[in-house]
Scaffold this active site. Sequence first.
Site, PDB file in Angstrom:
ATOM      1  N   ASP A  52      -4.523 -35.740 118.222  1.00 56.66           N
ATOM      2  CA  ASP A  52      -3.346 -34.893 118.058  1.00 56.66           C
ATOM      3  C   ASP A  52      -2.444 -35.420 116.944  1.00 56.66           C
ATOM      4  O   ASP A  52      -1.476 -34.768 116.557  1.00 56.66           O
ATOM      5  CB  ASP A  52      -2.578 -34.727 119.367  1.00 56.66           C
ATOM      6  CG  ASP A  52      -2.125 -36.042 119.976  1.00 56.66           C
ATOM      7  OD1 ASP A  52      -2.308 -37.092 119.344  1.00 56.66           O
ATOM      8  OD2 ASP A  52      -1.583 -36.012 121.107  1.00 56.66           O
ATOM      9  N   GLU A 190      -3.458 -48.854 122.704  1.00 54.66           N
ATOM     10  CA  GLU A 190      -2.703 -48.716 121.460  1.00 54.66           C
ATOM     11  C   GLU A 190      -1.420 -49.541 121.465  1.00 54.66           C
ATOM     12  O   GLU A 190      -0.616 -49.457 122.397  1.00 54.66           O
ATOM     13  CB  GLU A 190      -2.347 -47.255 121.180  1.00 54.66           C
ATOM     14  CG  GLU A 190      -1.573 -47.070 119.877  1.00 54.66           C
ATOM     15  CD  GLU A 190      -1.421 -45.630 119.444  1.00 54.66           C
ATOM     16  OE1 GLU A 190      -0.764 -45.411 118.397  1.00 54.66           O
ATOM     17  OE2 GLU A 190      -1.955 -44.741 120.116  1.00 54.66           O
TER      18      GLU A 190
END
Length: 289
Positions: A52, A190
């Site tokens: 995204d 992440e």
Amino acid sequence: MSSRPASDRRVTFADLAEKKAAGEPIAMVTAYDHPSARVADEAGVDIVLVGDSAAMTVLGYDSTVPVTVDELITLTSAVRRGLSRPLLVADLPFGSYEASDEQAVATAQRFVKTTGCDAVKIERGGTSVDRARAIVASGIAVMGHVGLTPQTATVLGGYRSQGRTADEALALCRSALALQDAGCFAIVFEAIPSDVTEAIMPRMQVPVIGIGAGPAADGQVLVFHDLLGIYEGRPARFVKRYAELRQAMIDGVAAYAADVRSGGYPAREHGYAMAPDESARLRELLTAL
């Protein structure tokens, strides 16, 4: 010399599990269109993610939140047409899976049926664990994502590293283990301290793909536009530039514009010609108009 793997066989989930077991690092990149998919395919990466992050890198939004299902389906379909070997994973965008298990399954099914992706990716732990479990139960592979989750970056205090205290790191580890228990075939870590990754890896039975999570992860992922120096702006700390294509692109387009303005382009060799007799006849016919 090319680093492309010798086999052109499509990467499978079993291949990724075998790589983890053998300690063989997994290479993953994002791609958002057919040309970048072809590049990733030729380069021999193992996984391609239609993230995204396309919201910012190719669609011009200021965050990942506005991107729609329809927009990501269009991009994922283009990438699918460009891939022959890597496993293809599609991000489910913000607002397309959080409300209920039914919504999550329906969105995942739409992505798989429409784009031909091999798996979908969702963010966070918490209720997302239930969504992951439901999607997996429906027969669709799921990649999890913990740490900095861009879809909820505002709640997390912006785009900053996560898990920097022991309590925060423990919560992150619990989310990762819960996603693993829910059946995710892999999980992205992440922007978390390398210490956290190292501490939890002995308990991770599925591949962990790091992005700013240190070298202990089973593989690494970077955004295509970041690693090639295409995206404008200051890159995140964890980004390593492998090329500076944006400036090369600017230079190339500027040279073209200058050539057009000076009359240097197009030259005769850039055009098409008619047979002399046909050209002469055309001129005669034009006089009768």
